[in-house]
Design a protein around this motif. Structure first.
Motif, PDB file in Angstrom:
ATOM      1  N   THR A 144       0.850  -1.192   0.000  1.00 39.11           N
ATOM      2  CA  THR A 144       0.000   0.000   0.000  1.00 39.11           C
ATOM      3  C   THR A 144       0.883   1.239   0.000  1.00 39.11           C
ATOM      4  OG1 THR A 144      -1.778  -1.123   1.186  1.00 39.11           O
ATOM      5  CG2 THR A 144      -1.774   1.282   1.245  1.00 39.11           C
ATOM      6  N   THR A 146       0.978   5.780  -0.927  1.00 41.51           N
ATOM      7  CA  THR A 146       0.219   7.024  -0.808  1.00 41.51           C
ATOM      8  C   THR A 146       0.487   7.901  -2.028  1.00 41.51           C
ATOM      9  OG1 THR A 146       0.365   6.963   1.614  1.00 41.51           O
ATOM     10  CG2 THR A 146      -0.203   9.071   0.587  1.00 41.51           C
ATOM     11  N   SER A 195      -7.449   5.527 -12.604  1.00 43.72           N
ATOM     12  CA  SER A 195      -6.319   4.768 -12.064  1.00 43.72           C
ATOM     13  C   SER A 195      -5.020   5.523 -12.321  1.00 43.72           C
ATOM     14  CB  SER A 195      -6.258   3.387 -12.702  1.00 43.72           C
ATOM     15  OG  SER A 195      -5.917   3.489 -14.080  1.00 43.72           O
ATOM     16  N   THR A 218      -4.312   0.880  -8.374  1.00 39.07           N
ATOM     17  CA  THR A 218      -5.722   1.121  -8.129  1.00 39.07           C
ATOM     18  C   THR A 218      -6.000   2.625  -8.140  1.00 39.07           C
ATOM     19  OG1 THR A 218      -5.353   1.204  -5.736  1.00 39.07           O
ATOM     20  CG2 THR A 218      -5.948  -0.940  -6.698  1.00 39.07           C
ATOM     21  N   ARG A 219      -7.255   2.967  -8.297  1.00 39.50           N
ATOM     22  CA  ARG A 219      -7.661   4.369  -8.190  1.00 39.50           C
ATOM     23  C   ARG A 219      -7.420   4.824  -6.749  1.00 39.50           C
ATOM     24  NH1 ARG A 219     -13.530   6.639 -10.188  1.00 39.50           N
ATOM     25  NH2 ARG A 219     -13.166   8.852  -9.738  1.00 39.50           N
ATOM     26  N   PRO A 220      -6.807   5.998  -6.551  1.00 35.27           N
ATOM     27  CA  PRO A 220      -6.555   6.453  -5.169  1.00 35.27           C
ATOM     28  C   PRO A 220      -7.839   6.547  -4.349  1.00 35.27           C
ATOM     29  CG  PRO A 220      -5.339   7.797  -6.743  1.00 35.27           C
ATOM     30  CD  PRO A 220      -6.264   6.932  -7.544  1.00 35.27           C
ATOM     31  N   ARG A 221      -7.762   6.076  -3.119  1.00 32.07           N
ATOM     32  CA  ARG A 221      -8.895   6.209  -2.197  1.00 32.07           C
ATOM     33  C   ARG A 221      -8.998   7.664  -1.724  1.00 32.07           C
ATOM     34  NH1 ARG A 221      -6.074   1.473   0.058  1.00 32.07           N
ATOM     35  NH2 ARG A 221      -7.110  -0.444  -0.665  1.00 32.07           N
ATOM     36  N   PRO A 222     -10.076   8.024  -1.042  1.00 31.34           N
ATOM     37  CA  PRO A 222     -10.209   9.415  -0.565  1.00 31.34           C
ATOM     38  C   PRO A 222      -9.042   9.879   0.298  1.00 31.34           C
ATOM     39  CG  PRO A 222     -12.316   8.301  -0.425  1.00 31.34           C
ATOM     40  CD  PRO A 222     -11.321   7.251  -0.815  1.00 31.34           C
ATOM     41  N   ASP A 223      -8.398   8.945   1.022  1.00 27.37           N
ATOM     42  CA  ASP A 223      -7.256   9.338   1.856  1.00 27.37           C
ATOM     43  C   ASP A 223      -5.939   9.308   1.091  1.00 27.37           C
ATOM     44  OD1 ASP A 223      -6.845   6.637   1.553  1.00 27.37           O
ATOM     45  OD2 ASP A 223      -6.753   6.166   3.693  1.00 27.37           O
ATOM     46  N   THR A 225      -4.516   6.718  -0.434  1.00 23.87           N
ATOM     47  CA  THR A 225      -3.822   5.439  -0.482  1.00 23.87           C
ATOM     48  C   THR A 225      -4.135   4.692  -1.782  1.00 23.87           C
ATOM     49  OG1 THR A 225      -5.612   4.365   0.760  1.00 23.87           O
ATOM     50  CG2 THR A 225      -3.704   5.157   2.009  1.00 23.87           C
ATOM     51  N   VAL A 226      -3.142   3.956  -2.254  1.00 22.83           N
ATOM     52  CA  VAL A 226      -3.269   3.144  -3.465  1.00 22.83           C
ATOM     53  C   VAL A 226      -2.597   1.804  -3.213  1.00 22.83           C
ATOM     54  CG1 VAL A 226      -3.352   5.070  -5.099  1.00 22.83           C
ATOM     55  CG2 VAL A 226      -1.143   4.119  -4.422  1.00 22.83           C
TER      56      VAL A 226
END
Length: 268
Positions: A144, A146, A195, A218-223, A225-226
């Motif tokens: 994981t 950022t 992505s 992956t598409r970045p999450r709201p925070d 993280t990828v």
């Protein structure tokens, strides 16, 4: 990333489906494994090795003159090419223009110059293909990171697999992650559906892997993280053929460690 047995089974099954889809796509009749030549078009009508007809560039237009004996047909309609036809393309555009026998002739513009590439469905690279060689799935190489976006995209001039074709990378931010106990940062481009895509060098290149590879995150999450699943690292077309113009990573995207995951060098 620690995983339970059930999670590992799920991940390896998804990876297996990914690998099946990847091999199927590569084995297409007009795909990258069919490339057999790359030639720049001359300024005056000329015969070129391995293709019928007379080829040239007139200003911003590609010109092809053929006779019935050349047995060339338009790829789009199947109509015989008898006489002179023309096409105009912008830089980095390509079309499968004409064909003869098992060969399709791709017309394209690279570095603002017209070129043709032949794609032969009987190419030994394709007919002998049984799948890209790969490393075994390794859950420890799913990490994981950022993503930190830039305020505005940054454009860098890069090299490509063809020494006469410069490229450009449009970078949208950087991804930081930990691998083998150290932290690294690599710049990313935008991929499909939000992505990210990173092209990278690592210490395995030209040993067990090709000259460079790429990885879709992956598409970045709201925070921010990828997930970087290095098991999904894939080769550029230039790993399979001498006739690619694939973009090289920016200099900063060089990892000093060997990332032996994903696709191996198919020529070794």
């Amino acid at each position: 990333m620690s995983t339970t047995t059930a999670e590992l089974d799920r991940l390896t099954q998804r990876w297996g489906r990914f690998r099946t889809g990847r091999n199927t796509a590569l084995a297409g009749p007009d795909g990258w494994l069919t490339l057999t030549s790359f030639q720049w078009l001359p300024d005056t009508p000329s015969a070129l090795p391995g293709v019928p007809g007379l080829w040239s560039v007139r200003g911003t237009t590609a010109v092809l003159t053929a006779s019935a004996e050349d047995h060339l047909t338009l790829r789009s309609s199947g109509e015989a090419v008898i006489g002179t036809i023309t096409a105009e393309l912008a830089d980095e555009e390509s079309i499968n223009w004409v064909s003869f026998g098992s060969v399709v002739v791709e017309l394209g513009v690279r570095a603002n110059r017209y070129m043709i590439r032949t794609r032969d469905s009987q190419s030994p690279t394709l007919t002998n293909f049984s799948g890209v060689p790969i490393f075994d799935y390794n859950p420890e190489l799913v990490v994981t990171g950022t993503f930190e976006p830039y305020e505005a995209p940054r454009v860098e001039v890069i090299e490509t697999a063809h020494p006469e074709v410069p490229g450009r990378a449009v970078l949208v931010g950087e991804v930081s992650f930990e691998l083998f106990g150290a932290t690294y940062r690599i710049a990313a481009e935008e991929g499909g559906l939000g992505s990210l895509v990173v092209s990278f060098h690592d210490a395995s290149n030209n040993l067990t892997t090709s000259h460079w590879r790429k990885l879709e995150l992956t598409r970045p999450r709201p925070d921010g993280t990828v997930v970087l699943d290095f098991n999904r690292s894939i080769n550029y077309p230039s790993a399979f053929t001498d006739y690619g113009t694939c973009p090289a990573p920016i200099t900063a995207n060089s990892l000093p460690v060997a990332v032996e995951a994903g696709e191996r060098d198919p020529r070794k």
